[in-house]
Design an enzyme around this catalytic site. Structure first.
Site, mmCIF file in Angstrom:
data_model
loop_
_atom_site.group_PDB
_atom_site.id
_atom_site.type_symbol
_atom_site.label_atom_id
_atom_site.label_comp_id
_atom_site.label_asym_id
_atom_site.label_seq_id
_atom_site.Cartn_x
_atom_site.Cartn_y
_atom_site.Cartn_z
ATOM 1 N N CYS A 177 -0.944 -0.177 2.534
ATOM 2 C CA CYS A 177 -1.349 -1.560 2.273
ATOM 3 C C CYS A 177 -2.131 -1.609 0.957
ATOM 4 O O CYS A 177 -2.799 -0.652 0.562
ATOM 5 C CB CYS A 177 -2.151 -2.108 3.436
ATOM 6 S SG CYS A 177 -3.927 -1.880 3.336
ATOM 7 N N LEU A 178 -2.039 -2.732 0.277
ATOM 8 C CA LEU A 178 -2.623 -2.860 -1.051
ATOM 9 C C LEU A 178 -4.143 -2.714 -1.056
ATOM 10 O O LEU A 178 -4.737 -2.394 -2.087
ATOM 11 C CB LEU A 178 -2.233 -4.211 -1.657
ATOM 12 C CG LEU A 178 -0.748 -4.377 -2.001
ATOM 13 C CD1 LEU A 178 -0.486 -5.795 -2.501
ATOM 14 C CD2 LEU A 178 -0.306 -3.348 -3.027
#
Length: 279
Positions: A177-178
């Site tokens: 995930c970013l």
């Protein structure tokens, strides 16, 4: 029997304990293998793939996830989650992933109960148990089944088995995930997430495969695979221009190359491998 066949047999025995399953499916190689194993063992009619579409998920990953689930003949749901609405998550503490996974797995467990699925399955592998990953605690608390980890499959063995099964994701670069691009303690905002997403999509459009753009305020610290370091340096002028367009002022190429969970190095230096869950 080959190693891949032995691993597949062990994996299917674990999944076969359940009559049906909801699979948390991101589209990466780990969750793809978990989904494929569930479909092989239980049948597509007794499996539901669920992808969380949120601010920390690369938009370009959604369509390939749809296509993969469709290729298996399994129902695929996309649910929207908003992690940043939780201030404990947005302030980005060292156990940020706990808050994310706790919310996600709670939602999936509720959905599984409503739809009549016997369990929730994720794609955690054996290697995930070795690093500092607070999300694993949330999975254990909520009874999530992690068949790849339970079968003792390392990331390398996951790829080997995915290749054995002919899954198109077998050599897909690792993604996360970013929010994993931000040093702990740096507040996460939608604008910053979009900045990282634009920067990484730009680099992938140039053909770089294993990419992380770590967000250090005005500085983008670029990690690429060891085999791509020379090309990144050779194309530095274009890369600087592209990442400035994404909103960064300075661009640094990390000579150590890509490392999974590289921002955990600060925790290890401070001796904080084991952290309490913050409420």
């Amino acid at each position: 029997m080959s190693r891949a066949e032995e691993n597949l047999k062990r994996l299917e025995e674990i999944v076969g304990r359940y009559e049906s399953a909801l699979v948390a499916f991101s589209g990466g190689v780990d969750s793809s293998l978990a989904l494929a194993a569930a479909v092989r063992t239980l049948g597509p009619e007794r499996v539901l793939a669920v992808t969380s579409d949120n601010e920390t998920y690369l938009p370009s990953e959604l369509e390939p996830a749809r296509e993969f689930a469709e290729s298996l003949g399994v129902e695929h749901l996309i649910v929207e989650t908003r992690e940043l609405d939780n201030p404990d998550y947005a302030r980005n503490p060292a156990n940020r992933c706990y808050f994310c996974k706790s919310t996600l797995y709670s939602d999936l467990a509720r959905l599984a109960a409503e739809r009549g699925y016997a369990c929730v399955i994720d794609g955690a592998n054996a290697d995930d148990e070795g690093d500092y990953r607070p999300g694993r605690q949330a999975a254990r608390e909520l009874g999530v089944v992690s068949p790849l980890s339970e079968a003792g499959l390392s990331k390398e063995e996951v790829r080997e088995l995915a290749r054995h099964l002919g899954l198109p994701t077998w050599d897909k670069p690792a993604l996360a995930c970013l929010s994993s691009r931000f040093p702990y303690g740096q507040k996460i905002t939608p604008e910053k997430l979009q900045q990282v997403a634009r920067a990484e999509e730009y680099l992938r459009s140039r053909g770089f495969r294993q990419v992380r753009v770590r967000h250090h305020g005005e500085i983008a610290r670029l990690e690429v695979g060891d085999d791509e370091l020379e090309r990144a340096f050779a194309e530095r002028k274009e890369i600087v221009a592209g990442l400035r367009d994404a909103g960064f002022l300075y661009v640094a190429l990390d000579l150590a190359g890509y490392r999974s969970g590289s921002l955990n190095a600060a925790l290890k230096k401070r001796g904080k491998r084991t952290l309490p869950v913050l409420g």
